[in-house]
Design a protein around this motif. Structure first.
Motif, PDB file in Angstrom:
ATOM      1  N   ASP A  95       0.842  -1.194   0.000  1.00 24.49           N
ATOM      2  CA  ASP A  95       0.000   0.000   0.000  1.00 24.49           C
ATOM      3  C   ASP A  95       0.881   1.250   0.000  1.00 24.49           C
ATOM      4  O   ASP A  95       2.054   1.215   0.360  1.00 24.49           O
ATOM      5  CB  ASP A  95      -0.928   0.008   1.218  1.00 24.49           C
ATOM      6  N   LYS A  96       0.274   2.370  -0.410  1.00 24.28           N
ATOM      7  CA  LYS A  96       0.978   3.652  -0.399  1.00 24.28           C
ATOM      8  C   LYS A  96       0.616   4.427   0.861  1.00 24.28           C
ATOM      9  O   LYS A  96      -0.392   4.103   1.488  1.00 24.28           O
ATOM     10  CB  LYS A  96       0.670   4.473  -1.664  1.00 24.28           C
ATOM     11  N   PRO A  97       1.406   5.435   1.241  1.00 22.18           N
ATOM     12  CA  PRO A  97       2.742   5.703   0.742  1.00 22.18           C
ATOM     13  C   PRO A  97       3.700   4.576   1.092  1.00 22.18           C
ATOM     14  O   PRO A  97       3.479   3.838   2.062  1.00 22.18           O
ATOM     15  CB  PRO A  97       3.130   7.000   1.448  1.00 22.18           C
ATOM     16  N   LEU A  98       4.735   4.432   0.286  1.00 20.72           N
ATOM     17  CA  LEU A  98       5.630   3.282   0.407  1.00 20.72           C
ATOM     18  C   LEU A  98       6.174   3.120   1.818  1.00 20.72           C
ATOM     19  O   LEU A  98       6.159   2.025   2.383  1.00 20.72           O
ATOM     20  CB  LEU A  98       6.769   3.451  -0.605  1.00 20.72           C
ATOM     21  N   THR A  99       6.673   4.198   2.400  1.00 24.14           N
ATOM     22  CA  THR A  99       7.226   4.192   3.755  1.00 24.14           C
ATOM     23  C   THR A  99       6.949   5.561   4.380  1.00 24.14           C
ATOM     24  O   THR A  99       6.388   6.442   3.748  1.00 24.14           O
ATOM     25  CB  THR A  99       8.755   3.951   3.748  1.00 24.14           C
ATOM     26  N   THR A 100       7.396   5.730   5.613  1.00 22.92           N
ATOM     27  CA  THR A 100       7.236   7.029   6.277  1.00 22.92           C
ATOM     28  C   THR A 100       8.492   7.877   6.184  1.00 22.92           C
ATOM     29  O   THR A 100       8.532   8.972   6.745  1.00 22.92           O
ATOM     30  CB  THR A 100       6.857   6.838   7.755  1.00 22.92           C
ATOM     31  N   SER A 101       9.524   7.399   5.475  1.00 20.87           N
ATOM     32  CA  SER A 101      10.722   8.223   5.283  1.00 20.87           C
ATOM     33  C   SER A 101      11.345   7.901   3.937  1.00 20.87           C
ATOM     34  O   SER A 101      11.277   6.766   3.452  1.00 20.87           O
ATOM     35  CB  SER A 101      11.751   7.989   6.391  1.00 20.87           C
ATOM     36  N   LEU A 102      11.955   8.906   3.344  1.00 19.37           N
ATOM     37  CA  LEU A 102      12.616   8.724   2.057  1.00 19.37           C
ATOM     38  C   LEU A 102      13.808   7.783   2.181  1.00 19.37           C
ATOM     39  O   LEU A 102      14.089   7.005   1.263  1.00 19.37           O
ATOM     40  CB  LEU A 102      13.057  10.080   1.508  1.00 19.37           C
ATOM     41  N   LYS A 103      14.495   7.820   3.313  1.00 23.36           N
ATOM     42  CA  LYS A 103      15.631   6.924   3.529  1.00 23.36           C
ATOM     43  C   LYS A 103      15.191   5.468   3.428  1.00 23.36           C
ATOM     44  O   LYS A 103      15.835   4.656   2.740  1.00 23.36           O
ATOM     45  CB  LYS A 103      16.258   7.196   4.902  1.00 23.36           C
ATOM     46  N   GLU A 104      14.092   5.121   4.101  1.00 17.07           N
ATOM     47  CA  GLU A 104      13.603   3.740   4.044  1.00 17.07           C
ATOM     48  C   GLU A 104      13.102   3.380   2.648  1.00 17.07           C
ATOM     49  O   GLU A 104      13.307   2.260   2.174  1.00 17.07           O
ATOM     50  CB  GLU A 104      12.497   3.543   5.075  1.00 17.07           C
ATOM     51  N   ALA A 105      12.440   4.337   1.984  1.00 16.07           N
ATOM     52  CA  ALA A 105      11.933   4.075   0.637  1.00 16.07           C
ATOM     53  C   ALA A 105      13.079   3.733  -0.301  1.00 16.07           C
ATOM     54  O   ALA A 105      12.984   2.799  -1.123  1.00 16.07           O
ATOM     55  CB  ALA A 105      11.166   5.295   0.127  1.00 16.07           C
ATOM     56  N   ARG A 106      14.179   4.470  -0.196  1.00 18.10           N
ATOM     57  CA  ARG A 106      15.321   4.205  -1.073  1.00 18.10           C
ATOM     58  C   ARG A 106      16.016   2.897  -0.720  1.00 18.10           C
ATOM     59  O   ARG A 106      16.596   2.235  -1.589  1.00 18.10           O
ATOM     60  CB  ARG A 106      16.289   5.387  -1.009  1.00 18.10           C
ATOM     61  N   GLN A 107      15.963   2.498   0.544  1.00 19.08           N
ATOM     62  CA  GLN A 107      16.502   1.185   0.919  1.00 19.08           C
ATOM     63  C   GLN A 107      15.719   0.075   0.219  1.00 19.08           C
ATOM     64  O   GLN A 107      16.317  -0.881  -0.291  1.00 19.08           O
ATOM     65  CB  GLN A 107      16.441   1.002   2.437  1.00 19.08           C
ATOM     66  N   LEU A 108      14.395   0.199   0.205  1.00 13.38           N
ATOM     67  CA  LEU A 108      13.583  -0.806  -0.492  1.00 13.38           C
ATOM     68  C   LEU A 108      13.872  -0.784  -1.982  1.00 13.38           C
ATOM     69  O   LEU A 108      13.949  -1.839  -2.625  1.00 13.38           O
ATOM     70  CB  LEU A 108      12.094  -0.561  -0.225  1.00 13.38           C
ATOM     71  N   GLN A 109      14.029   0.408  -2.547  1.00 17.15           N
ATOM     72  CA  GLN A 109      14.328   0.522  -3.976  1.00 17.15           C
ATOM     73  C   GLN A 109      15.631  -0.207  -4.303  1.00 17.15           C
ATOM     74  O   GLN A 109      15.720  -0.926  -5.313  1.00 17.15           O
ATOM     75  CB  GLN A 109      14.431   2.000  -4.343  1.00 17.15           C
ATOM     76  N   THR A 110      16.644  -0.047  -3.460  1.00 16.88           N
ATOM     77  CA  THR A 110      17.923  -0.726  -3.674  1.00 16.88           C
ATOM     78  C   THR A 110      17.756  -2.237  -3.608  1.00 16.88           C
ATOM     79  O   THR A 110      18.312  -2.974  -4.434  1.00 16.88           O
ATOM     80  CB  THR A 110      18.950  -0.260  -2.631  1.00 16.88           C
ATOM     81  N   LEU A 111      16.980  -2.704  -2.635  1.00 18.88           N
ATOM     82  CA  LEU A 111      16.736  -4.149  -2.517  1.00 18.88           C
ATOM     83  C   LEU A 111      16.041  -4.703  -3.757  1.00 18.88           C
ATOM     84  O   LEU A 111      16.369  -5.793  -4.224  1.00 18.88           O
ATOM     85  CB  LEU A 111      15.874  -4.435  -1.279  1.00 18.88           C
ATOM     86  N   VAL A 166       3.222  -0.960  -6.050  1.00 17.76           N
ATOM     87  CA  VAL A 166       2.644  -0.036  -5.071  1.00 17.76           C
ATOM     88  C   VAL A 166       1.228   0.294  -5.523  1.00 17.76           C
ATOM     89  O   VAL A 166       0.997   0.620  -6.691  1.00 17.76           O
ATOM     90  CB  VAL A 166       3.493   1.242  -4.935  1.00 17.76           C
ATOM     91  N   THR A 167       0.274   0.232  -4.609  1.00 19.32           N
ATOM     92  CA  THR A 167      -1.134   0.295  -4.998  1.00 19.32           C
ATOM     93  C   THR A 167      -1.650   1.729  -5.130  1.00 19.32           C
ATOM     94  O   THR A 167      -2.492   2.188  -4.349  1.00 19.32           O
ATOM     95  CB  THR A 167      -2.016  -0.498  -4.002  1.00 19.32           C
ATOM     96  N   TYR A 168      -1.152   2.414  -6.150  1.00 22.49           N
ATOM     97  CA  TYR A 168      -1.766   3.666  -6.588  1.00 22.49           C
ATOM     98  C   TYR A 168      -2.964   3.281  -7.456  1.00 22.49           C
ATOM     99  O   TYR A 168      -2.884   3.225  -8.685  1.00 22.49           O
ATOM    100  CB  TYR A 168      -0.762   4.523  -7.350  1.00 22.49           C
ATOM    101  N   THR A 169      -4.061   3.004  -6.786  1.00 21.11           N
ATOM    102  CA  THR A 169      -5.189   2.312  -7.392  1.00 21.11           C
ATOM    103  C   THR A 169      -5.795   3.034  -8.581  1.00 21.11           C
ATOM    104  O   THR A 169      -6.237   2.397  -9.546  1.00 21.11           O
ATOM    105  CB  THR A 169      -6.295   2.109  -6.324  1.00 21.11           C
ATOM    106  N   TYR A 170      -5.813   4.356  -8.536  1.00 21.52           N
ATOM    107  CA  TYR A 170      -6.582   5.095  -9.532  1.00 21.52           C
ATOM    108  C   TYR A 170      -5.998   4.989 -10.933  1.00 21.52           C
ATOM    109  O   TYR A 170      -6.712   5.192 -11.916  1.00 21.52           O
ATOM    110  CB  TYR A 170      -6.735   6.555  -9.089  1.00 21.52           C
ATOM    111  N   CYS A 171      -4.733   4.621 -11.044  1.00 18.69           N
ATOM    112  CA  CYS A 171      -4.167   4.427 -12.381  1.00 18.69           C
ATOM    113  C   CYS A 171      -4.651   3.125 -13.003  1.00 18.69           C
ATOM    114  O   CYS A 171      -4.351   2.852 -14.169  1.00 18.69           O
ATOM    115  CB  CYS A 171      -2.643   4.476 -12.343  1.00 18.69           C
TER     116      CYS A 171
END
Length: 382
Positions: A109-125, A135-140
């Motif tokens: 679900d969105k938002p991905l995380t509560t911090s940009l640092k954690e979001a980028r960690q997931l992106q790297t993984l 990520v469930t941006y449903t309206y698209c």
């Protein structure tokens, strides 16, 4: 993974009585592409087990917590193939990280995380693992949103000049978070929701939608955030000015104190030759107005829409489709990509929101909060 076999799905959060947990389950069932086989449905172990049993799962796969679920599922021959993380915002990162590290695809679900640092960690993984992360941006997932994107992409509007997106709701117009309303309680608590209130909850949807449909990127923003309800710690109303990478200008309004509005997500896009308007509460229609001509209404299911839009349509025109079908379209695209990954084919569904869209949303929230905190100044989203 064969085309006809249902994909084994797990779930973190979303126990019985949780609204979006059931939305996820209905969306996953709609095209018969998934089978829910395991879950850690609540932070309360008893409630988690009861939820799983009510859903008809094997009691051995109804886990007390996500850590136990990762540990045991990853040892099974019939391990889950993808997990849906359906929890409050602050509980997205840890399970998403754990399942990625165990080699399991993630829907979050969105938002991905509560911090940009954690979001980028997931992106790297995700980059390192090659796993799918949606990520469930449903309206698209709405067919007529896809139609709007396609029309803009082929130049029907000409160069885009102005983008207006708004998402007004009324449900937090009073302090219902103090009455025991759980959804309101965590969404207005910065320890659970993160730094954005209405901005993070619905503003991220509006932000993703305007970039998704136009194909443009927002380069700079200026934000004005306000908590109107006395004692509320997070914004319940947000105005954000947008500068796009092609020189277009835009404005985003997200409010949860807009009396008279239930779920009024609306997108207006103005080009040099025509404009488009889409309204979430009438999602089967797309308004198209060429310069100096009468407005035209394109309807989902009609001959006026393109083939790619028609593929997302399940019912004939005049039979309304809505949020569940849009959500199911995202689940269908997850299934399609997993099948292709198993065949070692290149995924052919670039429109599914990925971890990159999730990072972009968190970056938007943090930058908007920083802009507002500095008195409303222009800040970069580069």
């Amino acid at each position: 993974m064969g085309d006809n076999r249902r994909i084994r799905l797990g779930m973190v959060g979303g126990g019985i009585g949780a609204f979006f947990g059931e939305v996820h389950r209905m969306a996953a069932r709609l095209d018969n592409r998934f089978e829910l086989v395991a879950g850690a449905f609540s932070s309360d172990p008893k409630r988690s087990r009861e939820s799983g049993e009510q859903l008809g799962l094997d009691s051995a796969r109804c886990y007390d917590d996500f850590a136990n679920m990762v540990s045991q599922e990853s040892q099974r021959q019939d391990c889950i193939e993808v997990v849906a993380v359906v929890t409050p915002n602050h509980l997205h990162f840890a399970p998403a990280q754990a399942f990625l590290e165990a080699g399991i695809h993630v829907i979050c679900d969105k938002p991905l995380t509560t911090s940009l640092k954690e979001a980028r960690q997931l992106q790297t993984l995700v980059i390192e693992s090659g796993l799918l992360f949606a990520v469930t941006y449903t309206y698209c997932g709405y067919p007529m949103v896809r139609e709007a994107r396609e029309m803009i992409g082929r130049g029907d509007l000409g160069a885009i000049r102005v983008v207006q997106v708004e998402y007004p709701q009324q449900w937090l117009s009073s302090a219902i978070e103090t009455t025991g309303q759980k959804q309101a309680a965590w969404r207005t608590d910065p320890t659970c929701a993160g730094v954005g209130g209405s901005l993070g909850d619905i503003g991220t949807h509006a932000f993703h939608l305007c970039e998704f449909v136009t194909g443009l990127k927002v380069e700079r923003i200026l934000a004005d955030l306000k908590a109107f309800v006395v004692g509320r710690q997070l914004d319940d109303n947000a105005y954000v000015l947008l500068h796009f990478n092609n020189g277009a200008r835009g404005a985003l309004w997200a409010s949860q104190v807009a009396v008279g509005h239930d779920n009024g997500l609306r997108l207006r896009i103005y080009g040099e030759r025509a404009s488009l308007e889409w309204f979430q509460e009438a999602p089967d229609q797309l308004q198209y107005t060429p310069l100096n001509q009468s407005r035209r209404t394109f309807t989902r299911g009609s001959d006026a829409v393109g083939d790619s839009t028609a593929q997302l349509t399940r019912l004939p025109a005049g039979h309304p489709e809505g949020l569940l079908e849009a959500f199911a379209n995202l689940y269908r695209e997850v299934a399609d990509q997993l099948v292709m990954q198993n065949r070692e084919e290149i995924a052919s569904t670039p429109l599914l929101p990925t971890v990159d869209a999730g990072v972009r949303g968190v970056h938007f929230v943090e930058t908007a909060v920083a802009s507002a905190g500095k008195g409303g100044i222009w800040l970069s989203l580069e």
